[in-house]
Design a protein around this motif. Structure first.
Motif, PDB file in Angstrom:
ATOM      1  N   LEU A 147      43.453 -52.799 -13.887  1.00 24.59           N
ATOM      2  CA  LEU A 147      44.398 -53.453 -14.906  1.00 24.59           C
ATOM      3  C   LEU A 147      44.435 -54.633 -14.919  1.00 24.59           C
ATOM      4  CD1 LEU A 147      48.231 -51.698 -13.884  1.00 24.59           C
ATOM      5  CD2 LEU A 147      46.169 -50.283 -15.189  1.00 24.59           C
ATOM      6  N   ARG A 148      45.103 -55.552 -16.181  1.00 26.91           N
ATOM      7  CA  ARG A 148      45.316 -56.343 -16.577  1.00 26.91           C
ATOM      8  C   ARG A 148      46.119 -57.014 -15.932  1.00 26.91           C
ATOM      9  NH1 ARG A 148      43.517 -54.159 -21.371  1.00 26.91           N
ATOM     10  NH2 ARG A 148      41.652 -54.476 -22.747  1.00 26.91           N
ATOM     11  N   VAL A 153      52.157 -56.706 -15.057  1.00 21.61           N
ATOM     12  CA  VAL A 153      52.804 -57.025 -14.219  1.00 21.61           C
ATOM     13  C   VAL A 153      54.725 -56.523 -15.899  1.00 21.61           C
ATOM     14  CG1 VAL A 153      52.623 -59.507 -13.519  1.00 21.61           C
ATOM     15  CG2 VAL A 153      53.135 -59.153 -15.981  1.00 21.61           C
ATOM     16  N   ASN A 154      53.671 -56.157 -16.760  1.00 18.06           N
ATOM     17  CA  ASN A 154      55.022 -55.054 -17.862  1.00 18.06           C
ATOM     18  C   ASN A 154      54.645 -53.590 -17.480  1.00 18.06           C
ATOM     19  OD1 ASN A 154      55.556 -57.540 -19.238  1.00 18.06           O
ATOM     20  ND2 ASN A 154      53.274 -57.659 -19.534  1.00 18.06           N
ATOM     21  N   LEU A 155      54.467 -53.147 -16.304  1.00 20.26           N
ATOM     22  CA  LEU A 155      54.500 -51.944 -16.007  1.00 20.26           C
ATOM     23  C   LEU A 155      56.124 -51.205 -15.682  1.00 20.26           C
ATOM     24  CD1 LEU A 155      52.388 -49.418 -15.382  1.00 20.26           C
ATOM     25  CD2 LEU A 155      52.457 -50.226 -13.081  1.00 20.26           C
ATOM     26  N   LYS A 168      51.183 -44.737 -17.958  1.00 26.85           N
ATOM     27  CA  LYS A 168      50.787 -45.302 -19.052  1.00 26.85           C
ATOM     28  C   LYS A 168      50.930 -46.318 -19.340  1.00 26.85           C
ATOM     29  CE  LYS A 168      54.269 -44.659 -22.106  1.00 26.85           C
ATOM     30  NZ  LYS A 168      55.333 -44.156 -23.000  1.00 26.85           N
ATOM     31  N   ILE A 169      49.657 -47.316 -19.707  1.00 22.62           N
ATOM     32  CA  ILE A 169      49.343 -48.644 -19.380  1.00 22.62           C
ATOM     33  C   ILE A 169      49.216 -48.984 -21.342  1.00 22.62           C
ATOM     34  CG2 ILE A 169      47.714 -50.349 -19.082  1.00 22.62           C
ATOM     35  CD1 ILE A 169      48.932 -48.536 -16.746  1.00 22.62           C
ATOM     36  N   ASP A 208      63.509 -51.270 -14.903  1.00 24.27           N
ATOM     37  CA  ASP A 208      62.950 -50.504 -15.688  1.00 24.27           C
ATOM     38  C   ASP A 208      61.671 -50.960 -15.332  1.00 24.27           C
ATOM     39  OD1 ASP A 208      61.974 -47.874 -15.889  1.00 24.27           O
ATOM     40  OD2 ASP A 208      60.987 -48.161 -17.940  1.00 24.27           O
ATOM     41  N   THR A 209      61.396 -52.159 -14.841  1.00 20.08           N
ATOM     42  CA  THR A 209      60.495 -52.914 -14.293  1.00 20.08           C
ATOM     43  C   THR A 209      60.084 -52.861 -12.821  1.00 20.08           C
ATOM     44  OG1 THR A 209      60.926 -55.166 -16.021  1.00 20.08           O
ATOM     45  CG2 THR A 209      59.555 -55.251 -14.083  1.00 20.08           C
ATOM     46  N   LEU A 210      58.882 -52.346 -12.899  1.00 21.81           N
ATOM     47  CA  LEU A 210      58.591 -51.503 -11.543  1.00 21.81           C
ATOM     48  C   LEU A 210      58.405 -53.252 -10.505  1.00 21.81           C
ATOM     49  CD1 LEU A 210      57.728 -49.579  -9.457  1.00 21.81           C
ATOM     50  CD2 LEU A 210      54.936 -50.111 -10.566  1.00 21.81           C
TER      51      LEU A 210
END
Length: 299
Positions: A147-148, A153-155, A168-169, A208-210
């Motif tokens: 990943l970038r 950070v947005n996952l 899902k990215i 919902d942010t991991l």
């Protein structure tokens, strides 16, 4: 209109029409703002509509004394994009950078880590701290899924499809792709969620942010850079690395183990296969090993 108004309109165009990310828009805008600063410092009063190729050349000559060829090429590219926008919107009839050549920089090969170096980096994480479990899960995800930084950070938790073996990215331009996720990476994410994340005071908007910081907010890109640089120093790694190094290593190791470029392209989310081709940089030692192992006349 003044430069500020044109730049704001340009930013809106990049966000709405082109669907670019906030970071990309800031980079494009910075190139134009750098030109504005040059004009102010040299007391050159000219609008974006009236500026000439000669003035642009003066700016580029000034920049060439301050930055390397690669940065110079990026600035020229950013300015070309801005003036193409002005032509597209009928503010200008020509692009003053049309005939300005970009300096040749060659293709920079990405830095990579060996599997042992990645293992050492992850093993150096202090798991006795709350951040330790999170950091291990993050590094395993970076390397395990290629990943970038912004993608990590947005996952979201809702992006995890463990039963199907995918995540899902949302990548550049808000384009989505599904990337396979291995059992080991899933395991460390679950450990982090159960032992750390579920006990954090999560702030509104980040439910919902991991990956979260200790205050229950989204991690910054800068924090991720700091974590990896600190780990590299801890194991005395004599390489300059960043979160992107793990993405490069992901692609390189897949290629070395027989994956095809098209599959790697899809997993990395590259628009063009030519972007992925930069990973075909296997060193001479590796190629010699391949020859000695597989060529029928190796003996």
């Amino acid at each position: 209109m003044n430069w500020t108004t044109y730049i704001k309109n340009y930013q809106s165009y990049l966000r709405i029409e082109r669907g670019l990310s906030k970071n990309t828009i800031e980079n494009y805008s910075f190139d134009v703002e750098r030109l504005c600063l040059f004009l102010d410092q040299n007391q050159i009063q000219v609008s974006p509509v009236a500026i000439t190729e000669e003035t642009i050349q003066q700016f580029i000559y000034s920049v060439s004394k301050q930055v390397n060829a690669r940065s110079q090429a990026r600035i020229i590219s950013g300015l070309k994009s801005f003036f193409n926008y002005l032509v597209f919107e009928d503010y200008r009839t020509d692009n003053p950078l049309e005939l300005i050549e970009t300096p040749k920089t060659g293709r920079k090969l990405p830095d990579t880590l060996s599997v042992d170096e990645i293992d050492a980096l992850i093993n150096a994480i202090d798991l006795s701290s709350n951040e330790g479990e999170r950091n291990r899960a993050m590094l395993e995800t970076l390397y395990g899924c290629g990943l970038r930084v912004s993608e990590l950070v947005n996952l979201k938790i809702s992006d995890l499809f463990f039963e199907e073996g995918f995540v899902k990215i949302t990548g550049k331009g808000n384009k989505q792709r599904f990337v396979p996720i291995g059992n080991l990476t899933q395991k460390y994410i679950q450990l982090y969620k159960e032992s750390i994340r579920n006990h954090l005071p999560i702030k509104k908007g980040f439910e919902d942010t991991l990956f979260l910081n200790r205050r229950g907010s989204q991690l910054t890109r800068a924090m991720l850079f700091t974590i990896i640089k600190d780990l590299a120093a801890k194991i005395n790694l004599n390489k300059t690395i960043s979160p992107h190094t793990l993405r490069h290593s992901f692609a390189t190791h897949l290629l070395e183990n027989g994956a095809d470029l098209r599959s790697i392209q899809l997993m990395l989310g590259h628009e063009s296969i030519t972007t992925t081709e930069i990973y075909v940089h296997l060193d001479r030692k590796y190629l010699t090993e391949v020859m000695n192992t597989f060529h029928p006349r190796k003996e």
